[in-house]
Design a protein around this motif. Structure first.
Motif, PDB file in Angstrom:
ATOM      1  N   GLU A  29     -21.728  -9.689  10.769  1.00  0.00           N
ATOM      2  CA  GLU A  29     -22.006  -9.403   9.371  1.00  0.00           C
ATOM      3  C   GLU A  29     -20.819  -9.884   8.554  1.00  0.00           C
ATOM      4  O   GLU A  29     -19.663  -9.656   8.910  1.00  0.00           O
ATOM      5  CB  GLU A  29     -22.212  -7.901   9.178  1.00  0.00           C
ATOM      6  N   VAL A  30     -21.092 -10.559   7.443  1.00  0.00           N
ATOM      7  CA  VAL A  30     -20.054 -11.131   6.598  1.00  0.00           C
ATOM      8  C   VAL A  30     -19.752 -10.169   5.452  1.00  0.00           C
ATOM      9  O   VAL A  30     -20.670  -9.632   4.827  1.00  0.00           O
ATOM     10  CB  VAL A  30     -20.490 -12.508   6.044  1.00  0.00           C
ATOM     11  N   PHE A  31     -18.457  -9.945   5.207  1.00  0.00           N
ATOM     12  CA  PHE A  31     -18.025  -9.105   4.085  1.00  0.00           C
ATOM     13  C   PHE A  31     -17.184  -9.958   3.145  1.00  0.00           C
ATOM     14  O   PHE A  31     -16.466 -10.851   3.582  1.00  0.00           O
ATOM     15  CB  PHE A  31     -17.186  -7.918   4.585  1.00  0.00           C
ATOM     16  N   SER A  32     -17.258  -9.667   1.863  1.00  0.00           N
ATOM     17  CA  SER A  32     -16.489 -10.395   0.859  1.00  0.00           C
ATOM     18  C   SER A  32     -15.327  -9.537   0.380  1.00  0.00           C
ATOM     19  O   SER A  32     -15.517  -8.374   0.025  1.00  0.00           O
ATOM     20  CB  SER A  32     -17.366 -10.769  -0.335  1.00  0.00           C
ATOM     21  N   TYR A  33     -14.140 -10.132   0.393  1.00  0.00           N
ATOM     22  CA  TYR A  33     -12.927  -9.478  -0.092  1.00  0.00           C
ATOM     23  C   TYR A  33     -12.429 -10.247  -1.306  1.00  0.00           C
ATOM     24  O   TYR A  33     -12.358 -11.475  -1.284  1.00  0.00           O
ATOM     25  CB  TYR A  33     -11.843  -9.464   1.000  1.00  0.00           C
ATOM     26  N   TYR A  34     -12.066  -9.528  -2.368  1.00  0.00           N
ATOM     27  CA  TYR A  34     -11.675 -10.130  -3.634  1.00  0.00           C
ATOM     28  C   TYR A  34     -10.221  -9.809  -3.926  1.00  0.00           C
ATOM     29  O   TYR A  34      -9.817  -8.650  -3.906  1.00  0.00           O
ATOM     30  CB  TYR A  34     -12.561  -9.583  -4.760  1.00  0.00           C
ATOM     31  N   CYS A  35      -9.415 -10.849  -4.216  1.00  0.00           N
ATOM     32  CA  CYS A  35      -8.004 -10.636  -4.549  1.00  0.00           C
ATOM     33  C   CYS A  35      -7.837 -10.591  -6.070  1.00  0.00           C
ATOM     34  O   CYS A  35      -8.767 -10.859  -6.819  1.00  0.00           O
ATOM     35  CB  CYS A  35      -7.119 -11.732  -3.937  1.00  0.00           C
ATOM     36  N   ALA A  36      -6.622 -10.259  -6.519  1.00  0.00           N
ATOM     37  CA  ALA A  36      -6.339 -10.120  -7.947  1.00  0.00           C
ATOM     38  C   ALA A  36      -6.435 -11.448  -8.699  1.00  0.00           C
ATOM     39  O   ALA A  36      -6.617 -11.462  -9.914  1.00  0.00           O
ATOM     40  CB  ALA A  36      -4.960  -9.500  -8.144  1.00  0.00           C
ATOM     41  N   LYS A  37      -6.329 -12.561  -8.002  1.00  0.00           N
ATOM     42  CA  LYS A  37      -6.418 -13.873  -8.645  1.00  0.00           C
ATOM     43  C   LYS A  37      -7.848 -14.399  -8.711  1.00  0.00           C
ATOM     44  O   LYS A  37      -8.070 -15.514  -9.161  1.00  0.00           O
ATOM     45  CB  LYS A  37      -5.533 -14.884  -7.917  1.00  0.00           C
TER      46      LYS A  37
END
Length: 119
Positions: A29-37
């Motif tokens: 299963e693919v998860f998306s992680y979002y950084c501050a940029k």
């Protein structure tokens, strides 16, 4: 007569690798992680009851921590600048305490060298 090996150009273990030889891949299963940029990193994790999905994942583009919430990414890590020995001393002592210690050290030095303090 041509010399050489019949398996020239290949290595041990080389050959067609497919599902038949390896076995089936675990479901992922693919998860998306979002950084501050605003970068998005999408690692995949095996599906299972005992899996633990990390709350943060380092961005592959900038190295900042990324979170699962796109509207609220984790704050970038704050790097402390290099501090000199004097900076650490100033954190522990006030200016008056430092002056007092300096005067004591100078008086002791003068006494060892035989100088008389002028009063």
């Amino acid at each position: 007569m041509a010399g050489g090996s019949a398996i020239r150009g290949s290595r041990v273990g080389a050959g067609p690798m497919g599902e038949a030889e390896r076995g089936e891949s675990a479901p992922r299963e693919v998860f998306s992680y979002y950084c501050a940029k605003g970068h998005v990193t999408r690692p995949s994790f095996a599906v299972g009851d005992d899996r633990e999905i990390p709350a943060e994942w380092d961005c592959t583009r900038c190295g900042l921590p990324g979170g699962l919430d796109p509207n609220n990414p984790p704050e970038p890590l704050r790097n402390e600048p290099y501090k000199t020995h004097l900076a650490y001393v100033k954190e522990r002592r006030t200016e008056a305490e430092g002056q007092e210690l300096l005067n004591e050290a100078l008086d002791a030095l003068r006494a060892r060298r035989g100088f008389v303090a002028a009063e």
